[in-house]
Design a protein around this motif. Sequence first.
Motif, PDB file in Angstrom:
ATOM      1  N   PHE A  91       0.824  -1.152   0.294  1.00 25.82           N
ATOM      2  CA  PHE A  91       0.041   0.067  -0.006  1.00 25.82           C
ATOM      3  C   PHE A  91       0.940   1.252   0.061  1.00 25.82           C
ATOM      4  N   ASP A  92       0.577   2.313  -0.212  1.00 23.17           N
ATOM      5  CA  ASP A  92       0.912   3.554  -0.311  1.00 23.17           C
ATOM      6  C   ASP A  92       1.277   4.379   0.906  1.00 23.17           C
ATOM      7  N   HIS A  93       0.330   4.825   1.447  1.00 21.72           N
ATOM      8  CA  HIS A  93       0.369   5.539   2.734  1.00 21.72           C
ATOM      9  C   HIS A  93      -0.098   4.890   4.074  1.00 21.72           C
ATOM     10  N   LEU A  94       0.600   5.295   4.876  1.00 21.90           N
ATOM     11  CA  LEU A  94       0.364   4.774   6.369  1.00 21.90           C
ATOM     12  C   LEU A  94       0.176   6.197   7.293  1.00 21.90           C
ATOM     13  N   VAL A  95      -1.062   6.179   7.934  1.00 17.04           N
ATOM     14  CA  VAL A  95      -1.340   7.315   8.829  1.00 17.04           C
ATOM     15  C   VAL A  95      -1.573   6.943  10.361  1.00 17.04           C
ATOM     16  N   ASN A  96      -0.673   7.079  11.057  1.00 10.23           N
ATOM     17  CA  ASN A  96      -0.683   6.600  12.407  1.00 10.23           C
ATOM     18  C   ASN A  96      -1.455   7.392  13.257  1.00 10.23           C
ATOM     19  N   ASN A  97      -2.790   7.386  13.356  1.00 11.36           N
ATOM     20  CA  ASN A  97      -3.508   8.343  14.221  1.00 11.36           C
ATOM     21  C   ASN A  97      -4.123   7.757  15.210  1.00 11.36           C
ATOM     22  N   ALA A  98      -4.309   6.280  15.614  1.00 11.53           N
ATOM     23  CA  ALA A  98      -5.175   5.903  16.745  1.00 11.53           C
ATOM     24  C   ALA A  98      -4.371   6.424  17.890  1.00 11.53           C
ATOM     25  N   GLY A  99      -5.432   6.835  18.988  1.00 12.80           N
ATOM     26  CA  GLY A  99      -4.900   7.254  20.168  1.00 12.80           C
ATOM     27  C   GLY A  99      -5.854   7.356  21.160  1.00 12.80           C
ATOM     28  N   ILE A 100      -5.571   7.615  22.373  1.00 11.61           N
ATOM     29  CA  ILE A 100      -6.280   7.821  23.579  1.00 11.61           C
ATOM     30  C   ILE A 100      -5.917   9.094  24.262  1.00 11.61           C
ATOM     31  N   GLY A 101      -6.525   9.814  25.259  1.00 14.15           N
ATOM     32  CA  GLY A 101      -6.395  10.877  25.961  1.00 14.15           C
ATOM     33  C   GLY A 101      -6.318  10.644  27.170  1.00 14.15           C
ATOM     34  N   LEU A 102      -5.594  11.649  28.047  1.00 14.08           N
ATOM     35  CA  LEU A 102      -5.430  11.466  29.354  1.00 14.08           C
ATOM     36  C   LEU A 102      -5.254  12.874  30.045  1.00 14.08           C
ATOM     37  N   HIS A 103      -6.091  13.127  31.035  1.00 12.47           N
ATOM     38  CA  HIS A 103      -6.061  14.433  31.658  1.00 12.47           C
ATOM     39  C   HIS A 103      -5.612  14.082  33.335  1.00 12.47           C
ATOM     40  N   ALA A 104      -4.306  14.262  33.543  1.00 11.54           N
ATOM     41  CA  ALA A 104      -4.163  14.369  35.034  1.00 11.54           C
ATOM     42  C   ALA A 104      -2.891  14.887  35.294  1.00 11.54           C
ATOM     43  N   SER A 105      -2.858  15.417  36.401  1.00  9.24           N
ATOM     44  CA  SER A 105      -1.542  16.416  36.584  1.00  9.24           C
ATOM     45  C   SER A 105      -0.414  15.638  36.797  1.00  9.24           C
ATOM     46  N   PHE A 106       0.741  16.126  36.446  1.00  5.35           N
ATOM     47  CA  PHE A 106       2.210  15.449  36.704  1.00  5.35           C
ATOM     48  C   PHE A 106       2.164  14.693  38.015  1.00  5.35           C
ATOM     49  N   ALA A 107       1.755  15.254  39.043  1.00  5.07           N
ATOM     50  CA  ALA A 107       1.871  14.614  40.263  1.00  5.07           C
ATOM     51  C   ALA A 107       1.138  13.403  40.520  1.00  5.07           C
ATOM     52  N   GLU A 108      -0.143  13.491  39.973  1.00  2.00           N
ATOM     53  CA  GLU A 108      -0.936  12.372  40.077  1.00  2.00           C
ATOM     54  C   GLU A 108      -1.202  11.325  38.975  1.00  2.00           C
ATOM     55  N   THR A 109      -0.602  11.401  37.803  1.00  2.54           N
ATOM     56  CA  THR A 109      -0.497  10.440  36.953  1.00  2.54           C
ATOM     57  C   THR A 109       0.282   9.066  37.595  1.00  2.54           C
ATOM     58  N   THR A 110      -0.401   8.173  37.333  1.00  6.31           N
ATOM     59  CA  THR A 110       0.133   6.687  37.673  1.00  6.31           C
ATOM     60  C   THR A 110       0.891   6.114  36.766  1.00  6.31           C
ATOM     61  N   GLU A 111       1.691   5.206  37.374  1.00  3.49           N
ATOM     62  CA  GLU A 111       2.503   4.446  36.401  1.00  3.49           C
ATOM     63  C   GLU A 111       1.584   3.438  35.256  1.00  3.49           C
ATOM     64  N   GLU A 112       0.579   2.991  35.650  1.00  2.00           N
ATOM     65  CA  GLU A 112      -0.203   2.255  34.832  1.00  2.00           C
ATOM     66  C   GLU A 112      -0.657   3.218  33.576  1.00  2.00           C
ATOM     67  N   GLN A 113      -1.195   4.486  33.903  1.00  2.00           N
ATOM     68  CA  GLN A 113      -1.585   5.519  32.975  1.00  2.00           C
ATOM     69  C   GLN A 113      -0.599   5.849  32.071  1.00  2.00           C
ATOM     70  N   PHE A 114       0.749   6.153  32.562  1.00  2.00           N
ATOM     71  CA  PHE A 114       1.979   6.302  31.747  1.00  2.00           C
ATOM     72  C   PHE A 114       2.482   5.220  30.741  1.00  2.00           C
ATOM     73  N   ASP A 115       2.209   4.096  31.377  1.00  2.00           N
ATOM     74  CA  ASP A 115       2.421   2.806  30.505  1.00  2.00           C
ATOM     75  C   ASP A 115       1.438   2.674  29.255  1.00  2.00           C
ATOM     76  N   GLN A 116       0.136   2.987  29.717  1.00  2.00           N
ATOM     77  CA  GLN A 116      -0.912   2.741  28.726  1.00  2.00           C
ATOM     78  C   GLN A 116      -0.711   3.793  27.654  1.00  2.00           C
ATOM     79  N   LEU A 117      -0.227   5.137  28.017  1.00  2.00           N
ATOM     80  CA  LEU A 117       0.119   6.070  26.950  1.00  2.00           C
ATOM     81  C   LEU A 117       1.105   5.729  25.941  1.00  2.00           C
ATOM     82  N   THR A 118       2.219   5.153  26.771  1.00  2.00           N
ATOM     83  CA  THR A 118       3.626   4.840  25.827  1.00  2.00           C
ATOM     84  C   THR A 118       3.134   3.689  24.794  1.00  2.00           C
ATOM     85  N   ASN A 119       2.393   2.505  25.412  1.00  2.00           N
ATOM     86  CA  ASN A 119       1.973   1.628  24.473  1.00  2.00           C
ATOM     87  C   ASN A 119       1.307   2.018  23.242  1.00  2.00           C
TER      88      ASN A 119
END
Length: 255
Positions: A91-119
């Motif tokens: 195929f010709d074009h790849l658009v990497n669009n899929a994603g999720i959002g997260l709204h959490a302060s730096f102090a309150e972001t959990t490691e699980e949330q961080f890992d999910q965003l990374t993945n």
Amino acid sequence: MTESTTRIALVTGASRGLGRSTALKLAEQGVDVILTYKGSESEAHAVVRQIEALGRRAVALQLDVADSRSFAAFAERVKTVLANTWHRERFDHLVNNAGIGLHASFAETTEEQFDQLTNVHLKGTFFLTQKLLPLIEDGGRIVNTSTGLARFTFPGYAAYAAMKGGIEVLTRYMAKELGSRGITVNTIAPGAIETDFGGGVVRDNPQANAQIAGVTALGRVGLPDDVGGAVAALLSDGNRWITGQRIEVSGGMML
């Protein structure tokens, strides 16, 4: 166009929001589409029908971009779809669009949330593209998705924006390393858009919507077609000499 000259784009997360708009805008430009969805099969097939109504071919495939172990099998499904639907190997074009959002302060972001965003955002884009490389035409295009939040800051988006900052660096490296195949790689960075992303706060909260419009040069919040149209334009023939770039599509937010 014959099957051999028809352009084919693979757009992840295209059952709704920016991915859906991108898929439809590409179809309007004569591009056929392989679109992915995570769980909303009925919505994905509705997009397929809309693309077919525009006279283009489309196929919807299930994919969880957070599950890198599934990417090899997904690539095989894409290979089969290309052969059966288009009698093509690539195929010709790849658009990497899929994603999720997260709204959490730096102090309150959990490691699980961080890992999910990374993945989803960083690891998913990295290894999905890697697995699909053999199926992308030489001279093809890749568009990754970042965010305006990688340039300007709002409290609560530290982890999300950090992932997108990684995408912007990754894009430059991909552009450098894939240039020998004539493949361009760029980043689209949307500003605030009226979708259900992040719980739909930009779309559904009049106060938040007005506040964002007030710091945007063009005086309003973005719509999905603002971004979908920009991606489709970036994939058009006239932009074949653009690579390794971050293109913000925010209407001039926080200038």
